[in-house]
Design an enzyme around this catalytic site. Structure first.
Site, PDB file in Angstrom:
ATOM      1  N   LYS A  48     -42.487  15.005 -29.542  1.00 42.07           N
ATOM      2  CA  LYS A  48     -42.344  13.547 -29.559  1.00 42.07           C
ATOM      3  C   LYS A  48     -43.620  12.859 -30.056  1.00 42.07           C
ATOM      4  O   LYS A  48     -44.667  13.477 -30.202  1.00 42.07           O
ATOM      5  CB  LYS A  48     -41.956  13.040 -28.167  1.00 42.07           C
ATOM      6  CG  LYS A  48     -40.588  13.552 -27.711  1.00 42.07           C
ATOM      7  CD  LYS A  48     -39.471  13.087 -28.618  1.00 42.07           C
ATOM      8  CE  LYS A  48     -38.091  13.294 -28.045  1.00 42.07           C
ATOM      9  NZ  LYS A  48     -37.601  14.675 -28.087  1.00 42.07           N
TER      10      LYS A  48
HETATM   11  C1  LIG Z   1     -32.487  11.245 -27.731  1.00 44.13           C
HETATM   12  C2  LIG Z   1     -33.113  12.058 -26.619  1.00 44.13           C
HETATM   13  N1  LIG Z   1     -32.902  11.672 -25.354  1.00 44.13           N
HETATM   14  C3  LIG Z   1     -33.438  12.348 -24.322  1.00 44.13           C
HETATM   15  C4  LIG Z   1     -34.212  13.463 -24.517  1.00 44.13           C
HETATM   16  C5  LIG Z   1     -34.725  14.214 -23.326  1.00 44.13           C
HETATM   17  O1  LIG Z   1     -36.114  14.208 -23.246  1.00 44.13           O
HETATM   18  P1  LIG Z   1     -36.875  15.388 -22.490  1.00 44.13           P
HETATM   19  O2  LIG Z   1     -36.839  16.585 -23.349  1.00 44.13           O
HETATM   20  O3  LIG Z   1     -38.265  14.850 -22.310  1.00 44.13           O
HETATM   21  O4  LIG Z   1     -36.184  15.591 -21.182  1.00 44.13           O
HETATM   22  C6  LIG Z   1     -34.462  13.906 -25.828  1.00 44.13           C
HETATM   23  C7  LIG Z   1     -35.304  15.101 -26.070  1.00 44.13           C
HETATM   24  O5  LIG Z   1     -35.334  15.726 -27.083  1.00 44.13           O
HETATM   25  C8  LIG Z   1     -33.890  13.185 -26.907  1.00 44.13           C
HETATM   26  O6  LIG Z   1     -34.083  13.574 -28.179  1.00 44.13           O
END
Ligand SMILES: Cc1ncc(COP(=O)(O)O)c(C=O)c1O
Length: 419
Positions: free
Chosen positions: A205
């Site tokens: 990210k």
């Molecule tokens: C659109 C979206 N929402 C939520 C998430 C979830 O984030 P995390 O991996 O930090 O739990 C991601 C992770 O890739 C994502 O791309």
């Protein structure tokens, strides 16, 4: 989870063409822009004697509120946890329905299921690939309680339309801003627009702490609830209990979760936050270079960012005009990979995934715009620290591949008649 995003996979041989060599330059899909500063900040915490959530995490939260312009920020262990805590604080319960786009990562919908609620998938706008608000409206029922707009690739959704829909049907808004730090909508930074905004600090990210997340809100009761629920529903956090002047006494007020962010992750987050604007500029410069190079190609559609918003450029998603190519998207990606450009796809729509098909009876054809986008899209490498040589290699390889597999009949249409 989506390790696929990080992997530079060994390219499979291209079916249509016998390649003579593998390119010596391999451009990875992502290389985390972390270095000495982050290492130094993390090691200071490790040496400090307090490594889980404590003063650094609270400092990170304060700086984050300042950065996005929100009242409260609650640091958590993942973006998925941020979504779960927000939905819980919004009072989403078993049997409720929550609208969200089918073109997203599974975490968006999965968090809804944690509460026994039902993710209601919505088609996307064919241009921006964000949630289609008209389609969302068609899917509202008396059980609909919330909507989760996902700012795909970093471009904010049409938040005015979403707020109008939410107001008309009394829906809570939980923005999935996993891709959208920093992004703006009509001059406002994402994080200050809706009741809840959820960020992810996953390894790929735009700000990373390895794993991590943040929720911003202007609702003080919701902020308090999420602070309580991120640490077991206990009335005071460990940092206060274990301090020399702290009290050992604590009370369990709710059956909460274990979702706190550690101080060493927060120390890294603070360093990254200070670089956030510069890193965005670096990604934007790459995006502009890509778009300038690809716009003349008739086989390719470059990403469109609406004039009233700005993108974090977490992802650069190309769309192929398959009618102008002799190969499909998968072969296009294989060819790029074989020539040293790692790619990814964002996302395989949820309704095509085995779980969502099994659990909700989704079928191929249910969301035509999402399917059309899925079959034609690919994400190119875009990260701060990409070298000029890497950028040039990506551009040259995409141009070369488009030219090589150009549909001769389609391009012939555009040959100008000689005078
Ligand atoms: C659109 C979206 N929402 C939520 C998430 C979830 O984030 P995390 O991996 O930090 O739990 C991601 C992770 O890739 C994502 O791309």
């Amino acid at each position: 989870m989506d390790n696929q995003k990080l992997m530079v996979t060994k390219p499979a041989p291209h079916p249509e063409k016998k390649e003579d060599h593998l390119c010596d330059l391999q451009v990875p899909f992502h290389r985390a822009p972390v270095g000495e500063e982050e290492a130094q900040a993390v090691s200071e915490i490790i040496r400090s004697g307090w490594i889980t959530m404590g003063p650094k995490t609270f400092e990170f939260e304060r700086e984050f509120t300042r950065y996005v312009g929100a009242q409260h920020a609650i640091a958590v262990s993942t973006g998925t946890a941020a979504l779960h805590l927000s939905l819980e604080a919004a009072g989403i319960q078993a049997g409720d329905e929550v609208l969200l786009p089918t073109t997203t990562f599974t975490a968006t919908a999965e968090a809804v299921t944690y509460l026994g609620a039902l993710p209601v998938l919505v088609d996307i706008d064919p241009v921006t690939m964000n949630i289609d608000v008209e389609d969302a409206l068609r899917r509202v029922t008396p059980k609909t309680k919330a909507i989760i707009p996902v700012h795909l690739a970093g471009q904010p959704c049409d938040m005015n339309e979403i707020h109008a829909l939410a107001q008309a049907h009394r829906l809570r808004i939980i923005e999935d801003a996993a891709h959208a730090l920093p992004s703006e909508y009509q001059g406002k930074r994402v994080g200050q627009i809706s009741e809840f905004t959820c960020f992810s600090f996953y390894a790929t990210k735009t700000l990373t702490t390895g794993e991590g997340g943040m929720i911003t809100t202007d609702n003080p009761q919701a902020a308090e609830r999420m602070r309580l629920m991120r640490l077991h529903g206990i009335d005071r956090d460990a940092w206060k209990r274990y301090r020399g002047d702290g009290s050992w006494f604590y009370e369990v007020l709710e059956a909460g979760f274990k979702y706190n962010l550690t101080d060493f992750q927060s120390a890294m987050g603070l360093v990254q936050l200070a670089k956030c604007d510069a890193m965005r500029q670096a990604r934007q410069a790459i995006a502009q270079t890509y778009s300038a190079a690809f716009s003349p190609l008739e086989e390719i559609v470059t990403p469109t960012v609406r004039p009233d918003r700005s993108s974090s450029w977490h992802l650069y998603i190309l769309r192929l005009r398959l009618d102008r190519l002799t190969i499909d998207r998968d072969s296009f990606i294989r060819t790029l990979q074989h020539r040293g450009v790692a790619c990814s796809v964002h996302f395989i729509p949820l309704h095509l995934q085995p779980y969502y098909r099994r659990a909700y009876g989704c079928q191929v054809g249910d969301y035509p715009h999402a399917e059309q986008a899925y079959h034609s899209c690919l994400s190119l490498p875009i990260f701060p620290g990409m070298t000029d040589r890497e950028i040039t290699h990506v551009i040259g390889t995409v141009q070369e591949t488009a030219a090589e597999f150009r549909h001769v009949h389609a391009s012939a249409v555009h040959v100008l008649p000689s005078a």
